[in-house]
Design a protein around this motif. Sequence first.
Motif, PDB file in Angstrom:
ATOM      1  N   ALA A 254      21.774 -48.714 -23.729  1.00  0.00           N
ATOM      2  CA  ALA A 254      22.565 -48.522 -22.516  1.00  0.00           C
ATOM      3  C   ALA A 254      22.493 -49.769 -21.647  1.00  0.00           C
ATOM      4  CB  ALA A 254      22.051 -47.312 -21.742  1.00  0.00           C
ATOM      5  N   PHE A 255      23.653 -50.237 -21.204  1.00  0.00           N
ATOM      6  CA  PHE A 255      23.755 -51.389 -20.320  1.00  0.00           C
ATOM      7  C   PHE A 255      24.400 -50.939 -19.009  1.00  0.00           C
ATOM      8  CE2 PHE A 255      23.712 -53.085 -24.609  1.00  0.00           C
ATOM      9  CZ  PHE A 255      22.910 -54.211 -24.525  1.00  0.00           C
ATOM     10  N   PRO A 256      24.279 -51.741 -17.937  1.00  0.00           N
ATOM     11  CA  PRO A 256      24.942 -51.379 -16.685  1.00  0.00           C
ATOM     12  C   PRO A 256      26.461 -51.337 -16.839  1.00  0.00           C
ATOM     13  CG  PRO A 256      23.261 -53.061 -16.322  1.00  0.00           C
ATOM     14  CD  PRO A 256      23.433 -52.933 -17.804  1.00  0.00           C
ATOM     15  N   ASP A 257      27.117 -50.594 -15.959  1.00  0.00           N
ATOM     16  CA  ASP A 257      28.576 -50.488 -15.982  1.00  0.00           C
ATOM     17  C   ASP A 257      29.212 -51.871 -15.839  1.00  0.00           C
ATOM     18  OD1 ASP A 257      31.012 -49.230 -16.091  1.00  0.00           O
ATOM     19  OD2 ASP A 257      30.960 -48.458 -14.035  1.00  0.00           O
ATOM     20  N   HIS A 258      30.256 -52.126 -16.646  1.00  0.00           N
ATOM     21  CA  HIS A 258      30.991 -53.407 -16.640  1.00  0.00           C
ATOM     22  C   HIS A 258      30.108 -54.586 -17.076  1.00  0.00           C
ATOM     23  CE1 HIS A 258      34.368 -51.508 -14.530  1.00  0.00           C
ATOM     24  NE2 HIS A 258      33.490 -51.005 -13.690  1.00  0.00           N
ATOM     25  N   HIS A 259      29.062 -54.324 -17.850  1.00  0.00           N
ATOM     26  CA  HIS A 259      28.120 -55.370 -18.249  1.00  0.00           C
ATOM     27  C   HIS A 259      28.820 -56.492 -19.021  1.00  0.00           C
ATOM     28  CE1 HIS A 259      24.338 -57.162 -19.473  1.00  0.00           C
ATOM     29  NE2 HIS A 259      24.730 -57.142 -20.738  1.00  0.00           N
ATOM     30  N   PRO A 260      28.637 -57.763 -18.601  1.00  0.00           N
ATOM     31  CA  PRO A 260      29.198 -58.894 -19.366  1.00  0.00           C
ATOM     32  C   PRO A 260      28.230 -59.272 -20.494  1.00  0.00           C
ATOM     33  CG  PRO A 260      28.199 -59.692 -17.334  1.00  0.00           C
ATOM     34  CD  PRO A 260      28.017 -58.196 -17.335  1.00  0.00           C
ATOM     35  N   TYR A 261      28.587 -58.956 -21.724  1.00  0.00           N
ATOM     36  CA  TYR A 261      27.667 -59.144 -22.847  1.00  0.00           C
ATOM     37  C   TYR A 261      27.439 -60.628 -23.127  1.00  0.00           C
ATOM     38  CZ  TYR A 261      28.147 -54.169 -23.659  1.00  0.00           C
ATOM     39  OH  TYR A 261      28.115 -52.815 -23.510  1.00  0.00           O
ATOM     40  N   SER A 262      26.174 -60.991 -23.214  1.00  0.00           N
ATOM     41  CA  SER A 262      25.809 -62.371 -23.524  1.00  0.00           C
ATOM     42  C   SER A 262      25.640 -62.545 -25.033  1.00  0.00           C
ATOM     43  CB  SER A 262      24.485 -62.727 -22.825  1.00  0.00           C
ATOM     44  OG  SER A 262      23.410 -61.971 -23.391  1.00  0.00           O
ATOM     45  N   GLY A 263      25.564 -63.795 -25.456  1.00  0.00           N
ATOM     46  CA  GLY A 263      25.317 -64.060 -26.863  1.00  0.00           C
ATOM     47  C   GLY A 263      23.996 -63.463 -27.318  1.00  0.00           C
ATOM     48  N   ALA A 264      22.993 -63.496 -26.432  1.00  0.00           N
ATOM     49  CA  ALA A 264      21.686 -62.937 -26.779  1.00  0.00           C
ATOM     50  C   ALA A 264      21.771 -61.415 -26.940  1.00  0.00           C
ATOM     51  CB  ALA A 264      20.664 -63.290 -25.705  1.00  0.00           C
ATOM     52  N   ASP A 265      22.534 -60.758 -26.066  1.00  0.00           N
ATOM     53  CA  ASP A 265      22.729 -59.307 -26.196  1.00  0.00           C
ATOM     54  C   ASP A 265      23.307 -58.963 -27.565  1.00  0.00           C
ATOM     55  OD1 ASP A 265      21.927 -58.734 -23.554  1.00  0.00           O
ATOM     56  OD2 ASP A 265      23.973 -58.946 -22.785  1.00  0.00           O
TER      57      ASP A 265
END
Length: 321
Positions: A254-265
């Motif tokens: 689960a990530f925060p709402d509208h999470h901008p996914y990083s390359g590491a994610d």
Amino acid sequence: MRSPRFWSVPGHPAARLLAPVGHAYGTLTAARMDRAGARAPCPVLCLGNFTLGGAGKTPTALELARMLRELGASPAFLSRGYGGRLAGPVRVDAGRHGAAEVGDEPLLLARLAPTIVSRDRPAGARACAAGGADVVVMDDGLQNPSLAKDLSFAVVDAGAGIGNGLPFPAGPLRAPLARQWRHVAGLVLVGEGAPGEAVAAEAAGRGLPVHRARLVPEDAWAGRRILAFAGIGRPDKFFETLRAAGADVLATRAFPDHHPYSGADLAHLAAQARRLEADLVTTEKDAVRLPKSHPARTLAVRLVFDDAGAVGAQLAPLLRR
């Protein structure tokens, strides 16, 4: 943002500590909601929620736009474009725009009907009408008074309800519930759960129609091994939907709402999926924030009303304004 756990716990010490701040915030928001807004060139249908975070507004907006089309209307969506950098008014073009420019929800809405992103809601409504729309469907904006609404529905996630019933930051409400009811003509209750039933009972007690609905997957998921991830208002609802569809959900993130996914994610998710020998699956809203080459599958859902006729009866007067 990720909702703190105490928002769902009545009487939590943190909520009591923040209650005075929440009272001030809620009172100011409620007073703002009472202001008169500018009239649009055509009727405005608003889908909002009483609380911060997701409740199912975007699937609801999509389904209501489909129903309006069946009634003979030409709807267009109006969105603030949360998370995007363009102030607008601008018409969303999936070929040119990404979530960083217009936000994630508008990219989903634009698949169905013309979609305008505008932080200035009256200017956005005028752009919708200029483009040929005869009904504006607002995705969010219930607490924004700048544009007058002809019909407003509050969308409530039945599994979450209104949390502890307190205004932000003591709880998830954007304003005291008693002050928000006067601005809606009906409740859309998505899914099942005791928290939502309490809200539905209050709506019925106020003489407001309660339109029950559910999210239905459009594809078959039974038996699939899945690592599910989501950055939406309530990721657990997404995970529950996959399990209810028969998927073998081996792990969740689960990530925060509208999470901008990083390359590491994305690298971490891919590595975990390989270890589990599972497919990565996310929501349509998350998918538009991923690189186009990312291999994650998406769970496409459609909102289905238990009584579409009752909803259509409330929508029909919009076409006669």
